[in-house]
Design an enzyme around this catalytic site. Structure first.
Site, PDB file in Angstrom:
ATOM      1  N   GLU A   1      18.749  21.156  26.058  1.00  0.00           N
ATOM      2  CA  GLU A   1      20.180  20.876  26.164  1.00  0.00           C
ATOM      3  C   GLU A   1      20.600  19.864  25.094  1.00  0.00           C
ATOM      4  O   GLU A   1      21.576  20.072  24.368  1.00  0.00           O
ATOM      5  CB  GLU A   1      20.463  20.325  27.564  1.00  0.00           C
ATOM      6  CG  GLU A   1      21.930  20.200  27.872  1.00  0.00           C
ATOM      7  CD  GLU A   1      22.166  19.453  29.180  1.00  0.00           C
ATOM      8  OE1 GLU A   1      21.285  19.475  30.070  1.00  0.00           O
ATOM      9  OE2 GLU A   1      23.233  18.852  29.297  1.00  0.00           O
ATOM     10  N   THR A   2      19.861  18.782  24.979  1.00  0.00           N
ATOM     11  CA  THR A   2      20.203  17.763  23.982  1.00  0.00           C
ATOM     12  C   THR A   2      19.951  18.274  22.565  1.00  0.00           C
ATOM     13  O   THR A   2      20.710  17.974  21.645  1.00  0.00           O
ATOM     14  CB  THR A   2      19.399  16.466  24.231  1.00  0.00           C
ATOM     15  OG1 THR A   2      19.490  16.120  25.614  1.00  0.00           O
ATOM     16  CG2 THR A   2      19.942  15.316  23.400  1.00  0.00           C
TER      17      THR A   2
ATOM     18  N   ALA B   1       7.534   9.863  24.179  1.00  0.00           N
ATOM     19  CA  ALA B   1       6.310   9.881  23.393  1.00  0.00           C
ATOM     20  C   ALA B   1       6.572  10.103  21.904  1.00  0.00           C
ATOM     21  O   ALA B   1       6.206   9.279  21.064  1.00  0.00           O
ATOM     22  CB  ALA B   1       5.381  10.957  23.948  1.00  0.00           C
TER      23      ALA B   1
ATOM     24  N   CYS C   1       6.299  17.940  29.840  1.00  0.00           N
ATOM     25  CA  CYS C   1       5.128  17.045  29.894  1.00  0.00           C
ATOM     26  C   CYS C   1       4.812  16.675  31.336  1.00  0.00           C
ATOM     27  O   CYS C   1       3.671  16.384  31.684  1.00  0.00           O
ATOM     28  CB  CYS C   1       5.394  15.772  29.105  1.00  0.00           C
ATOM     29  SG  CYS C   1       5.648  16.097  27.382  1.00  0.00           S
TER      30      CYS C   1
ATOM     31  N   ARG D   1       0.832  -1.220   0.000  1.00  0.00           N
ATOM     32  CA  ARG D   1       0.000   0.000   0.000  1.00  0.00           C
ATOM     33  C   ARG D   1       0.860   1.262   0.000  1.00  0.00           C
ATOM     34  O   ARG D   1       0.440   2.307  -0.477  1.00  0.00           O
ATOM     35  CB  ARG D   1      -0.942   0.008   1.219  1.00  0.00           C
ATOM     36  CG  ARG D   1      -1.868  -1.203   1.280  1.00  0.00           C
ATOM     37  CD  ARG D   1      -2.687  -1.376  -0.011  1.00  0.00           C
ATOM     38  NE  ARG D   1      -3.689  -2.426   0.113  1.00  0.00           N
ATOM     39  CZ  ARG D   1      -3.497  -3.710  -0.167  1.00  0.00           C
ATOM     40  NH1 ARG D   1      -2.312  -4.137  -0.594  1.00  0.00           N
ATOM     41  NH2 ARG D   1      -4.474  -4.589  -0.022  1.00  0.00           N
TER      42      ARG D   1
ATOM     43  N   CYS E   1      19.411  26.815  11.032  1.00  0.00           N
ATOM     44  CA  CYS E   1      19.577  25.805  12.080  1.00  0.00           C
ATOM     45  C   CYS E   1      18.780  26.239  13.312  1.00  0.00           C
ATOM     46  O   CYS E   1      18.162  27.308  13.329  1.00  0.00           O
ATOM     47  CB  CYS E   1      21.047  25.584  12.386  1.00  0.00           C
ATOM     48  SG  CYS E   1      21.809  26.843  13.419  1.00  0.00           S
TER      49      CYS E   1
ATOM     50  N   ASP F   1      17.949   6.304  24.229  1.00  0.00           N
ATOM     51  CA  ASP F   1      17.126   6.867  25.307  1.00  0.00           C
ATOM     52  C   ASP F   1      17.764   6.540  26.652  1.00  0.00           C
ATOM     53  O   ASP F   1      18.363   5.479  26.819  1.00  0.00           O
ATOM     54  CB  ASP F   1      15.693   6.307  25.261  1.00  0.00           C
ATOM     55  CG  ASP F   1      14.748   7.127  26.125  1.00  0.00           C
ATOM     56  OD1 ASP F   1      14.049   7.996  25.581  1.00  0.00           O
ATOM     57  OD2 ASP F   1      14.737   6.924  27.365  1.00  0.00           O
TER      58      ASP F   1
END
Ligand SMILES: [Zn+2]
Length: 368
Positions: A145-146, A47, A208, A20, A192, A68
């Site tokens: 930061e990341t 998430a 979150c 598909r 950037c 992670d």
């Protein structure tokens, strides 16, 4: 972007499985073959990252690098679509849980799971291993930061990356397409992260864990992000969006900020000063005492009263106990950890000797 010639009988280009998607004119047989040879890194498998990883794996992207630093918790299940109750019960690392779940629905692709905090020291090794350097990097992080570290690295190596953020009902994404003397961006590099936002936000940042999140906002951000990546990976970078796009799904507001060209003189993409990659902008972390970690976050004055109000409002939802504060400090307990925050942004996290655990708690409850 992948330049290898497609091989005719790649197991990950199974034509029935992808029929598909192959029917969709934007992908076709040639596009599907390109995806089978593509390498994509997803930084952060919360998430947004979990949703992106799932979509990429189902689309048949041949190699995924998942990074992670956190573990699955019950409060993740509302929105982190790759995880289940058993993962939360076992507190499985998210990168590994994601790898296992992907293997159940697409065993033909390669997934490299790294349980790690992305740092200036390990970023090259994790994102550009000689065997499978990332052709594009997707942002699934929960902290600036990341993201600034990622921006430095991507600009230095001329690897495109896609910013994504979701909070409350709000979702935003931006394609960051570095220029390259020989690559497809030679004529038309985009701005950037530092062009648009020269410095990371200061003071307390909604996360979150403090402001809440709808799973639909997360999945929207991931859907747009992955679609943009598919355009790039199938050799159609000219179709990629050149704007910072945002939606608030609750208020139905849509925003778009033009982001066509780099800002002249940008310290990162213009002057190639990579302070985040050099570690200069990174908070210092020290182990102190027998069982605590100190995060020396500077230039982050924090209104402790405001912070206390935010945390107190939802203390039980956030599993926060013993929340106290005065003019000098704010303290709360969460599970085995006690967090003490000072007005200059410095924090002491007791109950761990692992800087990664401390940085994760800081990013979630204070914002970084
Ligand atoms: Zn720039």
């Amino acid at each position: 972007m992948p330049s290898e010639e497609p091989s005719p009988a790649s197991p990950s280009a199974d034509s029935e499985r992808y029929s598909r998607q192959i029917l969709f004119p934007g992908i076709g047989t040639a596009g599907q073959e390109r995806l089978a040879h593509a390498h994509v890194a997803v930084v952060g498998c919360g998430a947004t990252g979990a949703a992106a990883a799932s979509l990429l794996a189902r689309a048949g992207v041949g190699t995924l690098i998942l990074i992670d630093r956190d573990f699955v918790e019950p409060s993740n299940l509302q929105r982190q679509i790759l995880f289940d109750e058993a993962d939360a019960r076992e507190a499985l690392p998210k990168a590994e849980a994601a790898r296992r779940h992907i293997a159940r629905f697409n065993s033909a692709i390669q997934v490299h799971a790294h349980i790690a905090d992305l740092t200036p020291t390990n970023i090259a090794e994790l994102l550009t291993p000689p065997s499978s350097p990332a052709h594009i990097i997707l942002d699934g992080t929960d902290n600036f930061e990341t993201r600034y570290l990622l921006n430095d690295f991507a600009i230095q190596r001329t690897i495109p990356w896609i910013y994504a953020a979701a909070i409350g009902a709000y979702a935003a994404t931006l394609n960051i397409l570095p220029g390259s003397p020989s690559g497809p961006w030679a004529l038309n590099p985009g701005p950037c992260l530092s062009c648009l936002f020269p410095t990371p936000p200061t003071g307390p940042i909604d996360t979150c864990d403090t402001a809440g999140i709808l799973s639909t906002a997360v999945n929207l951000a991931a859907s747009i992000q992955v679609t943009e990546a598919l355009k790039f990976l199938t050799g159609q970078p000219d179709l990629m969006r050149r704007s910072l796009l945002s939606f608030d799904l609750w208020s139905n507001q849509r925003g778009e900020i033009a982001a066509a060209k780099p800002v002249p003189g940008c310290t990162v993409c213009g002057q190639h000063i990579f302070s985040h990659l050099a570690g200069d902008a990174r908070p210092h972390i020290t182990l102190c005492g027998r069982n605590s970690v100190q995060i020396h976050e500077h230039h982050r004055p924090i209104d402790l009263n405001l912070m206390r109000g935010r945390l107190a409002q939802n203390a039980s939802l956030l599993e926060i106990q013993d929340l106290r504060s005065n003019d000098l400090l704010l303290r709360f307990r969460r599970g085995p950890h006690t967090v003490t925050l000072f007005p200059d942004g410095r924090a002491l996290i007791q109950g761990t000797t692992d800087p990664t655990v401390a940085r994760s708690l800081y990013a979630r409850f204070i914002g970084s």
